[in-house]
Scaffold this motif. Sequence first.
Motif, PDB file in Angstrom:
ATOM      1  N   VAL A  87       3.402   3.199   6.703  1.00 47.15           N
ATOM      2  CA  VAL A  87       3.076   3.427   5.288  1.00 47.15           C
ATOM      3  C   VAL A  87       3.484   4.820   4.823  1.00 47.15           C
ATOM      4  CG1 VAL A  87       1.172   3.613   3.638  1.00 47.15           C
ATOM      5  CG2 VAL A  87       1.199   1.749   5.295  1.00 47.15           C
ATOM      6  N   VAL A  88       3.188   5.834   5.633  1.00 48.80           N
ATOM      7  CA  VAL A  88       3.409   7.226   5.225  1.00 48.80           C
ATOM      8  C   VAL A  88       4.810   7.654   5.654  1.00 48.80           C
ATOM      9  CG1 VAL A  88       2.575   9.590   5.412  1.00 48.80           C
ATOM     10  CG2 VAL A  88       0.952   7.696   5.449  1.00 48.80           C
ATOM     11  N   SER A  89       5.639   7.927   4.683  1.00 45.87           N
ATOM     12  CA  SER A  89       7.007   8.367   4.945  1.00 45.87           C
ATOM     13  C   SER A  89       7.081   9.893   4.959  1.00 45.87           C
ATOM     14  CB  SER A  89       7.957   7.795   3.887  1.00 45.87           C
ATOM     15  OG  SER A  89       7.544   8.190   2.597  1.00 45.87           O
ATOM     16  N   PHE A 112       0.820  -1.207   0.000  1.00 47.89           N
ATOM     17  CA  PHE A 112       0.000   0.000   0.000  1.00 47.89           C
ATOM     18  C   PHE A 112       0.857   1.262   0.000  1.00 47.89           C
ATOM     19  CE2 PHE A 112      -3.120   2.815   2.364  1.00 47.89           C
ATOM     20  CZ  PHE A 112      -3.886   3.054   1.242  1.00 47.89           C
ATOM     21  N   ASP A 113       2.080   1.177   0.526  1.00 54.76           N
ATOM     22  CA  ASP A 113       2.935   2.359   0.527  1.00 54.76           C
ATOM     23  C   ASP A 113       3.471   2.693  -0.862  1.00 54.76           C
ATOM     24  OD1 ASP A 113       4.579   0.211   0.243  1.00 54.76           O
ATOM     25  OD2 ASP A 113       5.761   0.566   2.039  1.00 54.76           O
ATOM     26  N   SER A 114       3.285   1.793  -1.841  1.00 58.81           N
ATOM     27  CA  SER A 114       3.707   2.096  -3.203  1.00 58.81           C
ATOM     28  C   SER A 114       2.661   2.889  -3.973  1.00 58.81           C
ATOM     29  CB  SER A 114       4.015   0.800  -3.957  1.00 58.81           C
ATOM     30  OG  SER A 114       2.838   0.011  -4.124  1.00 58.81           O
ATOM     31  N   TYR A 115       1.468   3.050  -3.404  1.00 55.12           N
ATOM     32  CA  TYR A 115       0.427   3.821  -4.069  1.00 55.12           C
ATOM     33  C   TYR A 115       0.657   5.321  -3.846  1.00 55.12           C
ATOM     34  CZ  TYR A 115      -2.397  -0.286  -5.137  1.00 55.12           C
ATOM     35  OH  TYR A 115      -2.844  -1.476  -5.649  1.00 55.12           O
ATOM     36  N   HIS A 116      -0.135   6.101  -4.556  1.00 53.73           N
ATOM     37  CA  HIS A 116      -0.006   7.558  -4.496  1.00 53.73           C
ATOM     38  C   HIS A 116      -0.279   8.051  -3.072  1.00 53.73           C
ATOM     39  CE1 HIS A 116      -0.786  11.812  -5.515  1.00 53.73           C
ATOM     40  NE2 HIS A 116      -0.058  11.552  -6.595  1.00 53.73           N
ATOM     41  N   PRO A 117       0.461   9.066  -2.585  1.00 54.16           N
ATOM     42  CA  PRO A 117       0.243   9.557  -1.216  1.00 54.16           C
ATOM     43  C   PRO A 117      -1.171  10.050  -0.956  1.00 54.16           C
ATOM     44  CG  PRO A 117       2.319  10.391  -2.089  1.00 54.16           C
ATOM     45  CD  PRO A 117       1.639   9.707  -3.222  1.00 54.16           C
ATOM     46  N   ASP A 131      -1.261   6.933 -11.632  1.00 51.26           N
ATOM     47  CA  ASP A 131      -1.380   6.050 -12.785  1.00 51.26           C
ATOM     48  C   ASP A 131      -2.700   5.272 -12.732  1.00 51.26           C
ATOM     49  OD1 ASP A 131      -0.938   4.288 -10.728  1.00 51.26           O
ATOM     50  OD2 ASP A 131       1.083   3.731 -11.366  1.00 51.26           O
ATOM     51  N   ASN A 132      -2.854   4.341 -13.672  1.00 57.21           N
ATOM     52  CA  ASN A 132      -4.092   3.568 -13.776  1.00 57.21           C
ATOM     53  C   ASN A 132      -4.332   2.684 -12.554  1.00 57.21           C
ATOM     54  OD1 ASN A 132      -4.708   4.612 -16.317  1.00 57.21           O
ATOM     55  ND2 ASN A 132      -3.497   3.045 -17.373  1.00 57.21           N
ATOM     56  N   ARG A 133      -3.259   2.173 -11.970  1.00 56.02           N
ATOM     57  CA  ARG A 133      -3.415   1.356 -10.765  1.00 56.02           C
ATOM     58  C   ARG A 133      -4.024   2.188  -9.636  1.00 56.02           C
ATOM     59  NH1 ARG A 133       1.703  -0.267  -7.225  1.00 56.02           N
ATOM     60  NH2 ARG A 133       1.638   2.010  -7.153  1.00 56.02           N
ATOM     61  N   ASP A 134      -3.564   3.427  -9.508  1.00 54.86           N
ATOM     62  CA  ASP A 134      -4.111   4.314  -8.486  1.00 54.86           C
ATOM     63  C   ASP A 134      -5.570   4.649  -8.781  1.00 54.86           C
ATOM     64  OD1 ASP A 134      -1.633   4.525  -7.098  1.00 54.86           O
ATOM     65  OD2 ASP A 134      -0.947   5.963  -8.583  1.00 54.86           O
TER      66      ASP A 134
END
Length: 294
Positions: free
Chosen positions: A116-118, A3-8, A218-221
């Motif tokens: 998750v949130v850096s 989940f941390d790879s998704y948009h903030p 992106d489309n995944r987001d």
Amino acid sequence: MRFDSYHPMINLIYFVTAIVCAVNFDHPVYLAISFLCAFVYSIKLNGKRSLIFNLCLIPLIGAYTAWYSYYNHFGITNLRMNFIGNQITLEAVTVGIVRGTKIATVLMIVSCIFAVVSADKVVYLFGRISPRLSLYLSILLRFVPRVKQRGRRIELSRRGIGKGCFQGNPLQCLLHMCSFLSILITWTLEDFMDSAASMKCRGYSLRGRTAFSIYRFDNRDRSFVIAIFACITVTFMAVAFNQTSIQYNPMIMMNRITGMSVVFYGAYAVLLLLPMGLQMIGEKRFSAATSKKA
């Protein structure tokens, strides 16, 4: 596919929704879903350390319930009399459990946020709105882990020379603890001075300064946003149909559970478990791909 790879922004929407729902929903079913989902997801992110932390929250819920029911008296279902002669009611005990569970759930969600949130995500989210706020939040997120790491390093080095915080008699332990705190505070203040000088040299205070970011929507987001807003819509339909409320004073009263209520419960559970489910699917796909290559 963590989940941390998704948009903030998606991380922000999910955690804000999870905290708002956990704080405002008093219904026992929704409360149990929030607690269990936060419990499982925090363990998935942080492992054994999070399991110990979550289990320690359970007796704290019991302690808060005991304190609340002893000093708050409402409801009509008497259970027993406390030591000062006031009645302990079932309604007060239930409200104590509800409030204690809410606090524990929020703490577990916050532990997920830290995983998750850096700091760079905080800068990205709040940098354009308020650069100073984003800086303060990023410093705060980095402060606790860095202080803990420095504390372990200081304690390990002092323990090697026989001056650990728990070595020697009680007076020596107290002196060692004072020395440990002095070193830790001095090191932290020096780091703040170095950070301030570094920010000044990089032109932090200049007008019109922009921040670099690597995040793209992106489309995944987009797919995740559609799924999460679908679950949010169904959950707010439950709020509109008064399925998330319950009355505890003067007696416990709640709406009858119907087939539509089960749909609302499922949508809320899917909303909270969506990040963990995507992560598990991604891990399964990765392990399958690596096994084929092997």
